[in-house]
Design an enzyme around this catalytic site. Sequence first.
Site, PDB file in Angstrom:
ATOM      1  N   HIS A   1       0.831  -1.206   0.000  1.00 41.59           N
ATOM      2  CA  HIS A   1       0.000   0.000   0.000  1.00 41.59           C
ATOM      3  C   HIS A   1       0.868   1.260   0.000  1.00 41.59           C
ATOM      4  CE1 HIS A   1      -3.497   2.554   1.221  1.00 41.59           C
ATOM      5  NE2 HIS A   1      -2.524   3.262   1.771  1.00 41.59           N
ATOM      6  N   GLU A   2       1.779   1.326   0.963  1.00 41.49           N
ATOM      7  CA  GLU A   2       2.595   2.536   1.076  1.00 41.49           C
ATOM      8  C   GLU A   2       3.462   2.734  -0.162  1.00 41.49           C
ATOM      9  OE1 GLU A   2       1.972   4.813   3.146  1.00 41.49           O
ATOM     10  OE2 GLU A   2       0.557   3.548   4.239  1.00 41.49           O
TER      11      GLU A   2
HETATM   12 ZN    ZN Z   1      -2.562   5.287   2.286  1.00 43.01          ZN
END
Ligand code: ZN
Length: 721
Positions: free
Chosen positions: A509-510
């Site tokens: 995600h990051e």
């Molecule tokens: Zn985020």
Amino acid sequence: MNKHLLLIMLGTALVNPASYATPVVAEPGSAVTQQKSAGKLVDNPFAHASKLAYQYPAFDQIKNTHYAPAFSEGMRQHGLEIVAIANNPAAPTFENTVIAMERAGQMLNRVSTVFFSLTAANTNPTLESLSRDLAPKLAAHQDQIFLNARLFQRISKLYEVRQALKLDAESQRLLERYYTDFVRAGAKLGDKDKQKLKSLNAQLASLSTKFNQNVLKETNASAIVVDSKAELQGLSEEEIASAAEAAKARGLKDKFVIPLMNTTGQPFEASLANRALRQRLHEASVNRGSHGGEFDNRQVAIDLARLRADRATLLGYANHAAYGLEDETAKTTTAVNKMLSELAPAAVNNARAEGAELQKIIDAQQGNFKLAAWDWAFYTEQLRKAKYSFDDSQLRPYFELKNVLENGVFFAATKLYGITFKERTDLPVYHPSVKVYEIFDTDGKSMALFIADMYARDTKRGGAWMNAYVEQSSLFGTKPVIANHLNIPQPPAGQPTLLTFDEVRTAFHEFGHALHGLFSNVKYPRFSGTNVPRDFVEYPSQVNEMWATWPEVLKNYAKHYQNTQVIPQSLVDKITAANKFNQGFATTEYLAASLLDQRWHQLTPAQIPKDALAFEAEALKQAGVDFAPVPPRYRSTYFSHIFGGGYSAGYYAYLWSEVLDAESVEWFKENGGLNRKNGDWFRQQLLSKGGSMDPLESFRNFRGREPKIEPLLIRRGLQKQ
Ligand SMILES: [Zn+2]
């Protein structure tokens, strides 16, 4: 004006947005003063751009004592530049006004970028106290710019004739953006109201800083001390060893410490067999900031809500949410309320059904109690084992950190976008566990630096986030320096770092945010990378999560740390099958937090409550999400996203973005998945655009049509009955 500062000012930064800005006392043209005081800063690392590659910050040169003078000089220089632009005798042009503003404030940008990054990632008492001190000064500095009548006049004049200026599309958008920023910051107010606004902004800045600091200190102070190893039954030997080390670090002999994570739910609730200890852990978590003592946030939350409501009224909006949402792709409170209220009943129904299944397990084991919030994760784990016959401890040996990052996250990016990575050990880091990688584009040319700061520590804010130390801009000729921050518990010395699947997903995600920053291809800093509306910014990051379980990627990184055997297909199938598992819980806790956020920020000044917890309970009840076993993901008193950060009235954004995410995942699947053609198209149409065009237009260009909500509903099991 540089984007980092503006983002902080406008409260849209992804990370730790304290307010920004200073009283400009100097008059234009006082070059002598400038020379003199700049001279004093000769060995201050913020006085000039870093000489390291990519202008990577010289962390080894930066000392605590450098910040205050650099802020003070940075604000002074920026103030002079702004006054010079405003008072320029020449008629306003795009170049001498708008571009000049983009170029202004470089020193302030340098110091604030590093300062706000480190107060989130590696803080200390000096930075904390400076942060409290700076917040109102920066807010005043911001006001000094946005409430400068001459400056606004110049921008207005340009704005009125914008068609005739024949600007390219990005430049025209920049002019419009500046005009809107000024209007939203109060440029059209009369003098008396401008004074009121300044005072409100200063108070808001101080209070949100205080809120964040209370949360961090309270979370550290609320760690659970356990007397005997016997009580820790259910934890692994490594986890028990970590708890013993955490106790030792706090000077506690022969004890065990369970540190708290920033969310309501605590990871160990899933495995602790001792129900009383689970309850203690849970109660310590939900009572944070609301049981008296020096870190109590109840009144701080109320005061923040009132000041924001006052400011919205002053600026001519019904409430703070209406003000905030106008600038988002959602546009109105009606649109957000509609989405949340349509999804809430289905989500809570699903959670109730999940709860009933958990109650069956408790009853079958003659538990003789009613399912409580601190039982949810524990019995969910049992159900997961029964249904899918696996648990996190079976997975973790396959998810070793370096493998996940280099052979998973990076590998997927190489397959999609053709970029390659090389670790750099020559650049200074602010903490020994931080790693730096250089990234090369498809043609082999160096394009960016990536900082991986993966471990939890007491000096680091909870959660995970991305930020940019240097942003891409063709105006400045800068290439990106992007950081990802996670909070993976440090394993005992000599042990490998093994991730849960959730942490693996978070790493992907990051890095999705990181890609948004890395692939930015814009002219102006104001539009670089993740500088898009909040309810759009979570979209690319969520899309990137899809590669965590993509077979070709998974097989490349999910290898047993002892024997390098690839994760068995049967286990992979189970992970995929379990994707919809516990979604009623996940959606409900998220919706409850989002609804709380909206309730707090849709209040008029007259409606501000006196009792924060009573208000919270009533708000959850009214919204139909007051299901006790599933409390909100954050309660008001430790909801840093909305009271300490840039997500006020914007927490809904994750789900809003997920509509686009689910659509895009479908698109990748329809078009053959993980390949260069798909990656290049996504990069070209979407990731490279930043805020330089209407975000929904870039989505349509990518997808070929308007977004539909169905893929999201299916994914979360929320299909309308
Ligand atoms: Zn985020």
